[in-house]
Write a protein that holds these residues in place. Sequence first.
Motif, mmCIF file in Angstrom:
data_model
loop_
_atom_site.group_PDB
_atom_site.id
_atom_site.type_symbol
_atom_site.label_atom_id
_atom_site.label_comp_id
_atom_site.label_asym_id
_atom_site.label_seq_id
_atom_site.Cartn_x
_atom_site.Cartn_y
_atom_site.Cartn_z
ATOM 1 N N ARG A 4 1.078 -2.366 4.983
ATOM 2 C CA ARG A 4 2.339 -2.937 4.503
ATOM 3 C C ARG A 4 3.409 -2.749 5.569
ATOM 4 O O ARG A 4 4.212 -3.628 5.831
ATOM 5 N N ARG A 33 0.587 10.488 0.543
ATOM 6 C CA ARG A 33 1.697 9.649 0.053
ATOM 7 C C ARG A 33 2.192 8.690 1.135
ATOM 8 O O ARG A 33 2.466 7.523 0.872
ATOM 9 N N VAL A 57 -0.895 6.003 1.627
ATOM 10 C CA VAL A 57 -1.173 5.104 0.500
ATOM 11 C C VAL A 57 0.010 4.158 0.267
ATOM 12 O O VAL A 57 -0.183 2.955 0.074
ATOM 13 N N SER A 58 1.227 4.693 0.307
ATOM 14 C CA SER A 58 2.379 3.847 -0.004
ATOM 15 C C SER A 58 2.573 2.765 1.062
ATOM 16 O O SER A 58 2.941 1.636 0.747
ATOM 17 N N ARG A 103 0.073 1.684 2.781
ATOM 18 C CA ARG A 103 -1.267 1.097 2.827
ATOM 19 C C ARG A 103 -1.827 1.000 4.248
ATOM 20 O O ARG A 103 -2.196 -0.087 4.729
ATOM 21 N N VAL A 130 4.681 6.557 -6.095
ATOM 22 C CA VAL A 130 4.270 7.408 -4.972
ATOM 23 C C VAL A 130 3.990 8.841 -5.449
ATOM 24 O O VAL A 130 3.192 9.564 -4.853
ATOM 25 N N PHE A 176 -2.350 4.139 -6.526
ATOM 26 C CA PHE A 176 -2.441 3.054 -5.540
ATOM 27 C C PHE A 176 -1.121 2.382 -5.158
ATOM 28 O O PHE A 176 -1.111 1.480 -4.351
ATOM 29 N N VAL A 177 0.002 2.788 -5.705
ATOM 30 C CA VAL A 177 1.298 2.137 -5.425
ATOM 31 C C VAL A 177 1.150 0.611 -5.521
ATOM 32 O O VAL A 177 0.914 -0.080 -4.506
ATOM 33 N N PRO A 178 1.317 0.062 -6.725
ATOM 34 C CA PRO A 178 1.067 -1.370 -6.957
ATOM 35 C C PRO A 178 1.911 -2.277 -6.051
ATOM 36 O O PRO A 178 3.051 -1.951 -5.717
ATOM 37 N N ASP A 179 1.342 -3.431 -5.688
ATOM 38 C CA ASP A 179 2.033 -4.393 -4.824
ATOM 39 C C ASP A 179 3.410 -4.777 -5.368
ATOM 40 O O ASP A 179 4.374 -4.867 -4.615
ATOM 41 N N TYR A 203 5.956 -2.033 -4.731
ATOM 42 C CA TYR A 203 6.317 -1.971 -3.312
ATOM 43 C C TYR A 203 7.201 -3.164 -2.936
ATOM 44 O O TYR A 203 8.215 -3.019 -2.250
ATOM 45 N N ILE A 230 10.363 6.312 1.332
ATOM 46 C CA ILE A 230 9.000 6.848 1.133
ATOM 47 C C ILE A 230 8.935 8.287 1.647
ATOM 48 O O ILE A 230 8.353 9.169 1.007
#
Lengths: 154, 182
Positions: free
Chosen positions: A10, A140, A143-144, A146, B114, B131-134, B137, B153
């Motif tokens: 991302r 964190r 994953v955040s 990606r 997060v 998974f921190v959804p799209d 984010y 973050i």
Amino acid sequence: MTARPARVARTTYLDPAVRSAMRAVSAAAKKGLGDPALAELVQIRASQLNHCAFCLDMHLAIAREQGVPQQQLDLLPAWEEAGDVFDERERAALALTEAVTLLTEGSVPDEVYANAAEHFDEARLAHLVAVVTGINSWNRLMVSRRIPAGSTEW
Amino acid sequence: MTTETDIGTGTTTAEYAPEPTPHLDWAKLAPDVFKAMIRLDAAAGQGLDPRLRELVKIRASQLNHCALCLDMHSKDALAAGESVERIVQLSAWEESRHFYTGKELAALELTEAVTVLTGGTSQAFGSGGGFVPDEVYERAAEHFDETELAQLIAAITVINAWNRFGVTCRRTPGHYRPGQHK
């Protein structure tokens, strides 16, 4: 075989001061624990719980390089059921790792803490908590944003 | 020992349970880790609105049940002029959206995603975090540019780290004075 989805971060941006301080936290934690193989086991277990593909890929590679037995790596998600594949000290560390990682489900149980304190002196225990906290932080950040497994830019 | 002044009830008669004994003075036992954490804390969240930072810290500390961090950050937030209402409503922000700006709501939603990485064992069920959804984010990315978002973050990550030290080492709340660690 169907096409695999592209793996694109991302964002790969991270403040350089944050990155540098994160590295310092992890390095000091691992040095103080003084048990590189155990550090890898707990970091892999936390990354499993946090579903961090990047960190799993990295720490599994390091663990294999360090000679952590393949059976330990294979059975890590089921360590409680894995009998003597893990010794009592490793089991105490893994139980603490799970408790420290699953804070949203409740406080670290007294018996989990007490059992860890039987196997680690205070200074090593503090550094074990720091290793688990450090990998939770990397999980964190990865994953955040990606960050794909195996990526060289993170 | 916790006094009633620390707890702030204003009464003199109530008998509270005894204060728990701390487990581990980790900052003394692992001074290099502590120093690096202080450096990390200073770096993370630079450039973000201080009020927003406190809201994020309080919400993560609620989810992680870190009493020490709640003590510290609710007092810091109040001292910085935050309203009691916005702090009280924070644990139910989805039902009190009109207390917060769109930017704050996006940040709170990202904070939860997060923080609750372990939820949602499979993405297939799409339930309960992980998974921190799209969409979470992307909503955050609408309100924060790339640099700010990385700092947000980082700020969420760092309070999660303090929460882990605080809870695991059982650092007891009630004694913090606003601005003590500034």
